[in-house]
Design a protein around this motif. Structure first.
Motif, mmCIF file in Angstrom:
data_model
loop_
_atom_site.group_PDB
_atom_site.id
_atom_site.type_symbol
_atom_site.label_atom_id
_atom_site.label_comp_id
_atom_site.label_asym_id
_atom_site.label_seq_id
_atom_site.Cartn_x
_atom_site.Cartn_y
_atom_site.Cartn_z
ATOM 1 N N ALA A 170 3.721 2.891 -7.929
ATOM 2 C CA ALA A 170 2.934 1.829 -7.286
ATOM 3 C C ALA A 170 2.498 2.247 -5.877
ATOM 4 O O ALA A 170 1.358 1.981 -5.468
ATOM 5 N N ILE A 179 8.621 -4.733 -6.625
ATOM 6 C CA ILE A 179 9.659 -3.715 -6.888
ATOM 7 C C ILE A 179 10.572 -3.566 -5.674
ATOM 8 O O ILE A 179 11.800 -3.491 -5.811
ATOM 9 N N GLY A 201 -3.328 -5.055 -7.713
ATOM 10 C CA GLY A 201 -2.187 -5.114 -8.639
ATOM 11 C C GLY A 201 -1.100 -4.125 -8.239
ATOM 12 O O GLY A 201 0.095 -4.433 -8.329
ATOM 13 N N ARG A 229 0.774 -5.648 -5.283
ATOM 14 C CA ARG A 229 1.655 -6.757 -5.697
ATOM 15 C C ARG A 229 2.874 -6.213 -6.437
ATOM 16 O O ARG A 229 3.997 -6.689 -6.259
ATOM 17 N N ARG A 230 2.640 -5.182 -7.267
ATOM 18 C CA ARG A 230 3.751 -4.570 -8.004
ATOM 19 C C ARG A 230 4.718 -3.880 -7.037
ATOM 20 O O ARG A 230 5.934 -4.010 -7.165
ATOM 21 N N GLU A 274 9.217 3.478 -10.500
ATOM 22 C CA GLU A 274 8.126 2.500 -10.464
ATOM 23 C C GLU A 274 7.633 2.288 -9.035
ATOM 24 O O GLU A 274 6.441 2.063 -8.806
ATOM 25 N N GLU A 275 8.535 2.363 -8.069
ATOM 26 C CA GLU A 275 8.123 2.228 -6.662
ATOM 27 C C GLU A 275 7.197 3.382 -6.269
ATOM 28 O O GLU A 275 6.171 3.177 -5.621
#
Ligand SMILES: [Fe+2]
Length: 272
Positions: free
Chosen positions: A68, A41, A33, A36-37, A64-65
Protein backbone atom coordinates in the motif's frame (compact mmCIF):
# COMPACT_ATOMS: atom_id res chain seq x y z
CA UNK A 1 0.43 9.52 11.85
CA UNK A 2 -2.05 9.09 9.06
CA UNK A 3 -0.79 9.19 5.47
CA UNK A 4 -2.64 12.08 3.84
CA UNK A 5 -3.92 12.08 0.29
CA UNK A 6 -2.37 14.72 -1.98
CA UNK A 7 -4.52 16.87 -4.21
CA UNK A 8 -4.51 16.06 -7.92
CA UNK A 9 -1.79 18.43 -9.19
CA UNK A 10 -3.32 19.21 -12.59
CA UNK A 11 -6.66 19.97 -14.21
CA UNK A 12 -7.85 16.66 -15.70
CA UNK A 13 -9.72 18.29 -18.57
CA UNK A 14 -6.46 19.84 -19.80
CA UNK A 15 -4.72 16.53 -20.54
CA UNK A 16 -4.64 15.06 -24.01
CA UNK A 17 -5.80 11.50 -24.58
CA UNK A 18 -6.53 10.65 -20.92
CA UNK A 19 -10.17 11.30 -20.08
CA UNK A 20 -11.39 13.17 -17.03
CA UNK A 21 -13.49 10.15 -16.09
CA UNK A 22 -10.48 7.80 -16.23
CA UNK A 23 -8.23 10.15 -14.26
CA UNK A 24 -10.89 10.79 -11.61
CA UNK A 25 -11.54 7.08 -11.16
CA UNK A 26 -7.80 6.32 -11.01
CA UNK A 27 -7.13 9.08 -8.48
CA UNK A 28 -10.10 8.43 -6.22
CA UNK A 29 -10.39 4.66 -6.35
CA UNK A 30 -6.83 3.42 -6.83
CA UNK A 31 -4.59 6.12 -5.35
CA UNK A 32 -7.14 7.02 -2.69
CA UNK A 33 -7.80 3.33 -2.07
CA UNK A 34 -4.09 2.68 -1.46
CA UNK A 35 -3.98 5.42 1.15
CA UNK A 36 -7.14 4.29 2.91
CA UNK A 37 -5.74 0.75 2.94
CA UNK A 38 -2.36 1.92 4.24
CA UNK A 39 -3.94 3.84 7.12
CA UNK A 40 -6.18 0.90 8.01
CA UNK A 41 -3.21 -1.51 7.97
CA UNK A 42 -1.15 0.80 10.18
CA UNK A 43 -4.07 0.94 12.58
CA UNK A 44 -4.05 -2.87 12.73
CA UNK A 45 -0.27 -2.92 13.24
CA UNK A 46 -0.52 -0.44 16.10
CA UNK A 47 -2.85 -2.82 17.90
CA UNK A 48 -0.56 -5.87 17.52
CA UNK A 49 1.06 -7.07 20.72
CA UNK A 50 4.75 -7.74 19.84
CA UNK A 51 4.93 -10.45 22.49
CA UNK A 52 1.75 -12.27 21.62
CA UNK A 53 0.84 -11.64 17.96
CA UNK A 54 1.43 -14.66 15.71
CA UNK A 55 4.17 -14.61 13.03
CA UNK A 56 1.62 -14.75 10.23
CA UNK A 57 0.03 -11.55 11.50
CA UNK A 58 3.34 -9.68 11.34
CA UNK A 59 4.27 -11.14 7.95
CA UNK A 60 0.88 -10.49 6.41
CA UNK A 61 0.36 -6.97 7.70
CA UNK A 62 3.92 -5.78 7.03
CA UNK A 63 3.76 -7.07 3.45
CA UNK A 64 0.39 -5.38 2.89
CA UNK A 65 1.77 -2.18 4.43
CA UNK A 66 4.69 -2.21 1.95
CA UNK A 67 2.34 -2.83 -1.00
CA UNK A 68 0.00 0.00 0.00
CA UNK A 69 2.81 2.44 0.83
CA UNK A 70 4.64 1.85 -2.48
CA UNK A 71 1.36 2.09 -4.36
CA UNK A 72 0.64 5.45 -2.74
CA UNK A 73 4.11 6.86 -3.48
CA UNK A 74 4.23 5.59 -7.08
CA UNK A 75 0.76 6.95 -7.79
CA UNK A 76 1.89 10.34 -6.45
CA UNK A 77 4.88 10.30 -8.81
CA UNK A 78 2.64 9.17 -11.69
CA UNK A 79 0.07 11.94 -11.20
CA UNK A 80 2.70 14.55 -10.39
CA UNK A 81 4.45 13.81 -13.69
CA UNK A 82 1.34 14.68 -15.70
CA UNK A 83 0.14 18.13 -16.62
CA UNK A 84 0.46 20.56 -19.45
CA UNK A 85 3.36 18.96 -21.32
CA UNK A 86 6.74 20.60 -20.83
CA UNK A 87 10.08 19.62 -22.40
CA UNK A 88 12.86 18.32 -20.17
CA UNK A 89 15.31 20.97 -18.96
CA UNK A 90 18.59 20.78 -20.85
CA UNK A 91 20.62 19.35 -17.95
CA UNK A 92 18.16 16.52 -17.29
CA UNK A 93 17.84 15.71 -20.99
CA UNK A 94 21.64 15.61 -21.25
CA UNK A 95 21.98 13.32 -18.21
CA UNK A 96 19.38 10.90 -19.58
CA UNK A 97 20.98 11.00 -23.02
CA UNK A 98 24.40 10.26 -21.48
CA UNK A 99 23.08 7.13 -19.73
CA UNK A 100 21.04 5.69 -22.59
CA UNK A 101 22.98 6.75 -25.66
CA UNK A 102 20.54 9.54 -26.50
CA UNK A 103 17.26 10.89 -25.16
CA UNK A 104 15.33 9.22 -27.98
CA UNK A 105 16.97 5.91 -27.09
CA UNK A 106 15.81 6.30 -23.49
CA UNK A 107 12.30 7.11 -24.68
CA UNK A 108 12.21 4.11 -27.03
CA UNK A 109 13.29 1.74 -24.24
CA UNK A 110 10.89 3.21 -21.66
CA UNK A 111 7.93 2.94 -24.05
CA UNK A 112 8.86 -0.58 -25.17
CA UNK A 113 8.91 -1.65 -21.52
CA UNK A 114 5.45 -0.12 -21.04
CA UNK A 115 4.04 -1.88 -24.08
CA UNK A 116 5.59 -5.15 -22.88
CA UNK A 117 3.52 -4.90 -19.70
CA UNK A 118 0.29 -4.68 -21.71
CA UNK A 119 -1.91 -7.63 -20.84
CA UNK A 120 -0.18 -7.89 -17.50
CA UNK A 121 0.27 -5.18 -14.91
CA UNK A 122 2.97 -3.25 -13.14
CA UNK A 123 5.11 -0.15 -13.38
CA UNK A 124 7.85 1.21 -15.58
CA UNK A 125 10.04 3.61 -13.66
CA UNK A 126 12.85 5.97 -14.56
CA UNK A 127 15.04 5.93 -11.47
CA UNK A 128 18.31 7.47 -10.40
CA UNK A 129 20.71 4.79 -9.15
CA UNK A 130 22.95 6.29 -6.49
CA UNK A 131 25.16 3.15 -6.54
CA UNK A 132 25.85 3.37 -10.27
CA UNK A 133 25.46 7.14 -10.51
CA UNK A 134 23.27 6.85 -13.56
CA UNK A 135 19.66 6.65 -14.64
CA UNK A 136 18.04 3.24 -15.12
CA UNK A 137 14.71 2.14 -16.55
CA UNK A 138 13.21 -0.32 -14.15
CA UNK A 139 10.30 -2.73 -14.52
CA UNK A 140 8.10 -3.92 -11.67
CA UNK A 141 5.24 -6.39 -11.96
CA UNK A 142 3.86 -5.37 -8.57
CA UNK A 143 4.25 -2.61 -6.00
CA UNK A 144 7.13 -4.29 -4.17
CA UNK A 145 9.74 -4.81 -6.91
CA UNK A 146 11.96 -1.76 -6.82
CA UNK A 147 15.66 -1.08 -7.05
CA UNK A 148 16.83 -0.97 -3.46
CA UNK A 149 18.74 2.31 -3.69
CA UNK A 150 16.98 3.71 -6.73
CA UNK A 151 15.10 7.00 -6.58
CA UNK A 152 12.11 6.99 -8.96
CA UNK A 153 11.52 10.28 -10.76
CA UNK A 154 9.02 9.16 -13.43
CA UNK A 155 6.52 6.30 -13.13
CA UNK A 156 4.29 4.82 -15.82
CA UNK A 157 1.33 2.92 -14.36
CA UNK A 158 0.60 -0.19 -16.45
CA UNK A 159 -2.19 -1.60 -14.30
CA UNK A 160 -5.37 -1.92 -16.34
CA UNK A 161 -7.21 0.59 -14.13
CA UNK A 162 -4.85 3.27 -15.53
CA UNK A 163 -6.00 2.92 -19.14
CA UNK A 164 -8.67 0.29 -19.82
CA UNK A 165 -11.61 2.72 -19.54
CA UNK A 166 -10.18 4.78 -22.42
CA UNK A 167 -8.10 2.32 -24.41
CA UNK A 168 -9.25 -1.22 -23.73
CA UNK A 169 -6.40 -3.52 -24.77
CA UNK A 170 -4.69 -0.82 -26.89
CA UNK A 171 -1.82 -0.34 -24.47
CA UNK A 172 0.57 1.21 -27.06
CA UNK A 173 -1.90 4.09 -27.52
CA UNK A 174 -2.08 4.62 -23.75
CA UNK A 175 1.73 4.65 -23.48
CA UNK A 176 1.82 7.27 -26.26
CA UNK A 177 -0.77 9.39 -24.40
CA UNK A 178 1.19 9.21 -21.15
CA UNK A 179 4.40 10.31 -22.88
CA UNK A 180 2.54 13.18 -24.56
CA UNK A 181 1.40 14.60 -21.21
CA UNK A 182 4.65 14.51 -19.22
CA UNK A 183 5.47 17.74 -17.44
CA UNK A 184 9.26 17.39 -17.36
CA UNK A 185 9.57 20.45 -15.16
CA UNK A 186 8.19 18.45 -12.26
CA UNK A 187 10.22 15.35 -13.15
CA UNK A 188 13.33 17.54 -13.00
CA UNK A 189 12.28 18.88 -9.59
CA UNK A 190 12.24 15.32 -8.25
CA UNK A 191 15.68 14.67 -9.78
CA UNK A 192 17.11 17.77 -8.12
CA UNK A 193 15.39 17.27 -4.77
CA UNK A 194 17.82 16.33 -2.00
CA UNK A 195 17.82 12.59 -1.25
CA UNK A 196 15.28 11.79 1.42
CA UNK A 197 12.93 14.59 0.56
CA UNK A 198 9.45 13.41 -0.31
CA UNK A 199 8.66 13.03 -4.01
CA UNK A 200 6.56 16.09 -3.72
CA UNK A 201 4.02 17.93 -5.70
CA UNK A 202 5.25 21.14 -7.24
CA UNK A 203 4.22 24.31 -5.45
CA UNK A 204 0.61 24.89 -6.39
CA UNK A 205 -0.56 28.23 -7.72
CA UNK A 206 -3.56 28.12 -5.38
CA UNK A 207 -3.64 26.97 -1.74
CA UNK A 208 -4.40 23.27 -1.37
CA UNK A 209 -5.24 21.09 1.62
CA UNK A 210 -5.81 17.36 2.03
CA UNK A 211 -9.47 16.32 2.59
CA UNK A 212 -8.83 14.94 6.08
CA UNK A 213 -7.06 18.11 7.24
CA UNK A 214 -9.75 20.25 5.65
CA UNK A 215 -12.52 18.47 7.53
CA UNK A 216 -10.64 18.78 10.81
CA UNK A 217 -10.14 22.51 10.37
CA UNK A 218 -13.32 23.67 8.72
CA UNK A 219 -16.16 21.18 8.83
CA UNK A 220 -17.49 22.30 12.19
CA UNK A 221 -16.82 26.02 11.76
CA UNK A 222 -19.88 28.24 12.11
CA UNK A 223 -21.30 29.18 8.75
CA UNK A 224 -18.93 26.90 6.82
CA UNK A 225 -20.02 26.04 3.32
CA UNK A 226 -18.23 23.13 1.69
CA UNK A 227 -18.63 23.11 -2.06
CA UNK A 228 -17.72 20.13 -4.24
CA UNK A 229 -16.87 21.75 -7.58
CA UNK A 230 -15.69 18.76 -9.55
CA UNK A 231 -16.80 19.05 -13.16
CA UNK A 232 -19.91 16.99 -13.98
CA UNK A 233 -18.09 13.95 -15.50
CA UNK A 234 -15.73 13.68 -12.53
CA UNK A 235 -18.57 14.14 -10.03
CA UNK A 236 -20.67 11.46 -11.74
CA UNK A 237 -17.73 9.04 -11.84
CA UNK A 238 -16.75 9.68 -8.22
CA UNK A 239 -17.77 7.18 -5.60
CA UNK A 240 -17.91 9.59 -2.67
CA UNK A 241 -17.62 13.19 -1.54
CA UNK A 242 -16.64 15.13 1.55
CA UNK A 243 -18.99 14.90 4.49
CA UNK A 244 -21.35 17.90 4.54
CA UNK A 245 -20.40 19.08 1.05
CA UNK A 246 -22.83 20.19 -1.63
CA UNK A 247 -22.07 19.88 -5.34
CA UNK A 248 -22.22 22.94 -7.57
CA UNK A 249 -21.20 23.17 -11.18
CA UNK A 250 -17.96 25.22 -11.32
CA UNK A 251 -18.87 26.53 -14.76
CA UNK A 252 -21.92 28.28 -13.28
CA UNK A 253 -20.12 30.02 -10.41
CA UNK A 254 -21.22 33.48 -11.49
CA UNK A 255 -24.87 32.39 -11.25
CA UNK A 256 -24.77 31.25 -7.64
CA UNK A 257 -21.78 32.87 -5.91
CA UNK A 258 -23.95 35.55 -4.22
CA UNK A 259 -26.61 33.11 -3.08
CA UNK A 260 -24.63 30.48 -1.19
CA UNK A 261 -26.08 29.47 2.18
CA UNK A 262 -24.83 26.84 4.65
CA UNK A 263 -26.68 23.63 3.97
CA UNK A 264 -24.74 20.71 5.39
CA UNK A 265 -27.54 18.18 5.07
CA UNK A 266 -28.08 18.20 1.36
CA UNK A 267 -25.80 16.24 -0.97
CA UNK A 268 -26.54 17.98 -4.25
CA UNK A 269 -28.39 21.21 -4.74
CA UNK A 270 -30.41 21.90 -7.87
CA UNK A 271 -28.86 24.14 -10.45
CA UNK A 272 -30.09 27.76 -10.07
FE1 LIG B 1 -2.78 2.97 -10.71
Amino acid sequence: MRYAIKPLPFTPSKLSGLSEKLLASHYENNYGGAIRRLNAIRGELARLDPAAAPIYAWNGLKLEELIAANSAVLHEIYFDSLGPAADPPADLAAAIARDFGGFAAWRDEFMAMGRALGGGSGWVVLAWSAREERFVNQRASDHTQFLAEGRPILALDMYEHAYHMDYGARTPAYVEAFMRNIDWTKVAQRWRAPAGRAAGVASPKIPVIAPEAFLERFATADGAIILDVRRPPAFTAGADMLRGAVWRNPERLMHYKGRLRPNPQKRKEPEP
